[in-house]
Write a protein that holds these residues in place. Structure first.
Motif, mmCIF file in Angstrom:
data_model
loop_
_atom_site.group_PDB
_atom_site.id
_atom_site.type_symbol
_atom_site.label_atom_id
_atom_site.label_comp_id
_atom_site.label_asym_id
_atom_site.label_seq_id
_atom_site.Cartn_x
_atom_site.Cartn_y
_atom_site.Cartn_z
ATOM 1 N N UNK A 105 0.807 -1.309 0.145
ATOM 2 C CA UNK A 105 0.152 -0.073 0.085
ATOM 3 C C UNK A 105 0.975 1.498 -0.048
ATOM 4 N N UNK A 106 0.333 2.332 -0.798
ATOM 5 C CA UNK A 106 1.198 3.475 -0.521
ATOM 6 C C UNK A 106 0.203 4.899 -0.429
ATOM 7 N N UNK A 107 1.107 5.838 -0.209
ATOM 8 C CA UNK A 107 0.332 7.145 -0.095
ATOM 9 C C UNK A 107 1.222 8.275 -0.441
ATOM 10 N N UNK A 161 -3.811 4.041 -5.483
ATOM 11 C CA UNK A 161 -3.950 2.707 -6.167
ATOM 12 C C UNK A 161 -2.487 1.961 -6.252
ATOM 13 N N UNK A 162 -2.804 0.827 -5.787
ATOM 14 C CA UNK A 162 -1.723 -0.054 -5.436
ATOM 15 C C UNK A 162 -0.696 -0.437 -6.762
ATOM 16 N N UNK A 183 5.036 7.636 0.466
ATOM 17 C CA UNK A 183 5.121 6.745 1.840
ATOM 18 C C UNK A 183 4.561 5.325 1.457
ATOM 19 N N UNK A 184 5.277 4.312 1.478
ATOM 20 C CA UNK A 184 4.747 2.991 1.070
ATOM 21 C C UNK A 184 5.333 1.937 1.808
ATOM 22 N N UNK A 193 -3.733 -6.286 -2.289
ATOM 23 C CA UNK A 193 -4.264 -4.882 -1.608
ATOM 24 C C UNK A 193 -5.715 -4.734 -2.096
ATOM 25 N N UNK A 194 -6.595 -4.101 -1.134
ATOM 26 C CA UNK A 194 -7.828 -3.856 -1.640
ATOM 27 C C UNK A 194 -7.748 -2.603 -2.729
ATOM 28 N N UNK A 195 -6.779 -2.031 -2.608
ATOM 29 C CA UNK A 195 -6.430 -0.729 -3.405
ATOM 30 C C UNK A 195 -6.128 -1.034 -4.822
#
Length: 216
Positions: free
Chosen positions: A1-3, A111-112, A165-166, A173-175
């Motif tokens: 996951x990431x942001x 999005x992953x 940030x990841x 992943x759900x993303x």
């Protein structure tokens, strides 16, 4: 996951987010609450679901649309829906997966498949052909330009690690979007993920931590 590496996108841990339903049937609202609540055991936030137009998050039931603003971007648009969910009577697992995905965006995730560490063997010519564009951007009319930009934004362009940030790329992943075999080289495809992965839970637990316990 990431942001994106922008702490302001995350809500303050310990907060209660007021989540308003702008419309929708009671069945839609119940299904949304059930799906969203899957995140709660893993984050130091509370959700307060209410009726009406006043909320940090404002959900619109709308046919044909799943979308959400990212994190605290919702606060920048006080007079608009910040999340749209497509009701799917009789398809509870599909709706729940997409609702959890959109609540992941609401919590700050991207999005992953564009994770900085993703190494998906894309077959770009095949993807372009399927979406009716050529490999040469100079051939694009205005609609083709939009299509190309969306394909790169949603699928083809990995995020810059210095601006992110990841955690390690996570196909569960759900993303993660569905990836069709015809879009890649070799043997790679990804089906719709129906639940939060262990890495999803761990990432959000770090983003929204509980206070450290102090010894007496």
């Amino acid at each position: 996951m990431w942001a994106k590496n922008n702490p302001a996108k995350f809500w303050t841990p310990g907060s209660t987010l007021r989540i308003a339903f702008l419309n929708g049937t009671q069945a839609f609202k119940d299904a949304t609450i059930t799906a969203a609540s899957n995140w709660l055991p893993h984050i130091n936030l509370k959700f307060d679901f209410v009726e009406g137009e006043v909320g940090d998050i404002r959900i619109l039931s709308e046919e044909g649309t799943f979308s959400s603003l990212i994190g605290t971007d919702a606060l920048l648009h006080p007079d608009e829906p910040t999340m749209k969910l497509w009701p799917h009577p009789g398809q509870a697992r599909y709706f729940a997966a997409n609702a959890m995905h959109e609540f992941g965006h609401m919590l700050g995730a991207e999005h992953e498949q564009t994770n900085p560490t993703a190494d998906i063997p894309w077959d770009k010519p095949a993807i372009y052909a399927q979406f009716g564009i050529t490999e040469n951007p100079e051939d694009d009319d205005s609609q083709a330009r939009v299509t190309r930009e969306r394909l790169h934004q949603w699928y083809l362009d990995r995020a810059d690690p210095s601006e992110s940030i990841y955690s390690e790329y996570d196909r569960k992943s759900i993303m993660h979007y569905v990836i069709y075999q015809s879009w890649t080289k070799g043997d790679f495809q990804n089906f719709l993920n129906l639940s939060l992965s262990d890495k999803d839970k761990a990432f959000m637990a770090k983003a929204y931590p509980y206070p450290a316990e102090t010894s007496q």
